[in-house]
Design an enzyme around this catalytic site. Structure first.
Site, mmCIF file in Angstrom:
data_model
loop_
_atom_site.group_PDB
_atom_site.id
_atom_site.type_symbol
_atom_site.label_atom_id
_atom_site.label_comp_id
_atom_site.label_asym_id
_atom_site.label_seq_id
_atom_site.Cartn_x
_atom_site.Cartn_y
_atom_site.Cartn_z
ATOM 1 N N ASP A 1 -11.001 -8.374 6.128
ATOM 2 C CA ASP A 1 -10.443 -9.503 6.872
ATOM 3 C C ASP A 1 -9.140 -9.056 7.555
ATOM 4 O O ASP A 1 -8.789 -7.869 7.558
ATOM 5 C CB ASP A 1 -10.283 -10.748 5.983
ATOM 6 C CG ASP A 1 -9.151 -10.634 4.963
ATOM 7 O OD1 ASP A 1 -8.441 -9.604 4.955
ATOM 8 O OD2 ASP A 1 -8.969 -11.590 4.185
ATOM 9 N N THR B 1 -6.618 -9.112 -1.640
ATOM 10 C CA THR B 1 -6.717 -8.699 -3.046
ATOM 11 C C THR B 1 -7.993 -7.939 -3.360
ATOM 12 O O THR B 1 -8.097 -7.347 -4.442
ATOM 13 C CB THR B 1 -6.714 -9.941 -3.960
ATOM 14 O OG1 THR B 1 -7.851 -10.757 -3.581
ATOM 15 C CG2 THR B 1 -5.433 -10.749 -3.825
ATOM 16 N N HIS C 1 -27.297 2.551 -19.292
ATOM 17 C CA HIS C 1 -26.786 1.664 -18.247
ATOM 18 C C HIS C 1 -27.907 1.036 -17.416
ATOM 19 O O HIS C 1 -27.718 -0.025 -16.835
ATOM 20 C CB HIS C 1 -25.821 2.420 -17.342
ATOM 21 C CG HIS C 1 -24.683 3.037 -18.096
ATOM 22 N ND1 HIS C 1 -23.736 2.275 -18.747
ATOM 23 C CD2 HIS C 1 -24.374 4.323 -18.344
ATOM 24 C CE1 HIS C 1 -22.875 3.080 -19.351
ATOM 25 N NE2 HIS C 1 -23.239 4.330 -19.125
HETATM 26 C C1 RB5 Z 1 -6.088 -13.962 3.144
HETATM 27 O O1 RB5 Z 1 -4.804 -14.469 3.301
HETATM 28 C C2 RB5 Z 1 -6.373 -13.698 1.677
HETATM 29 O O2 RB5 Z 1 -6.526 -14.874 1.007
HETATM 30 C C3 RB5 Z 1 -7.592 -12.828 1.539
HETATM 31 O O3 RB5 Z 1 -7.395 -11.634 2.228
HETATM 32 C C4 RB5 Z 1 -7.992 -12.396 0.136
HETATM 33 O O4 RB5 Z 1 -6.900 -11.886 -0.558
HETATM 34 C C5 RB5 Z 1 -8.758 -13.359 -0.658
HETATM 35 O O5 RB5 Z 1 -9.260 -13.038 -1.743
#
Ligand code: RB5
Length: 148
Positions: free
Chosen positions: A8, A67, A133
């Site tokens: 993103d 994240t 596994h």
């Molecule tokens: C975007 O601001 C953020 O929420 C996205 O990149 C991510 O961390 C969501 O899990």
């Protein structure tokens, strides 16, 4: 290997650096975007990569958001996807060896660029260990079957 990557808006610069790095390692990379820093929705990119990996159009995928969590959650909604969020090299290796993860995810706001590259290398060089596994991967597929 044929690798698909997406992210993103929070991870454009890191994604571009990872693309170059993966090419230098000798792999073929397809970029599903985004290459814009305008706000975008991680589920769009997670699903796109998830569908392509589940359809075996690529050997594996790399997903990056702030994240790594949201974009991996989206990919994991696609049957056949095993996306793993990592923030250390050992986990990045073990998710391939033990979990046969077909997507590596991480957070551009969590890991530095050098650590991200080390994780990508560890993940790409690792191999699924098989053995005990296999049964557990089959159990994961069973969960998908029971929840279609
Ligand atoms: C975007 O601001 C953020 O929420 C996205 O990149 C991510 O961390 C969501 O899990």
């Amino acid at each position: 290997m044929k690798i698909v990557i997406a992210n993103d808006h929070s991870a454009v610069a890191l994604k571009q650096e990872i693309c170059e790095y993966v090419k230098r390692l000798g792999h073929d990379v397809t970029d599903y975007g985004t290459n814009s820093t305008e706000s975008s929705d991680y589920p769009v990119f997670g699903e796109k990569v998830g569908r392509a990996v589940a359809a075996k159009e690529f050997d594996c995928g790399i997903l990056i958001c702030g994240t790594g969590v949201g974009i991996s959650m989206a990919a994991n909604k696609v049957n056949g996807v095993r996306a793993a969020v990592c923030s250390d090299v050992t986990t990045a290796r073990l998710v391939k060896e033990h979990n046969d993860a077909n997507i590596l995810a991480f957070g551009a706001r969590i890991v530095g660029n050098e650590l991200a590259k080390d994780m990508v290398k560890a993940y790409l060089e690792a191999e699924f260990a098989g053995g005990r596994h296999v049964r557990r991967i089959e159990m994961l597929k069973g969960i998908e079957e029971r929840n279609k």
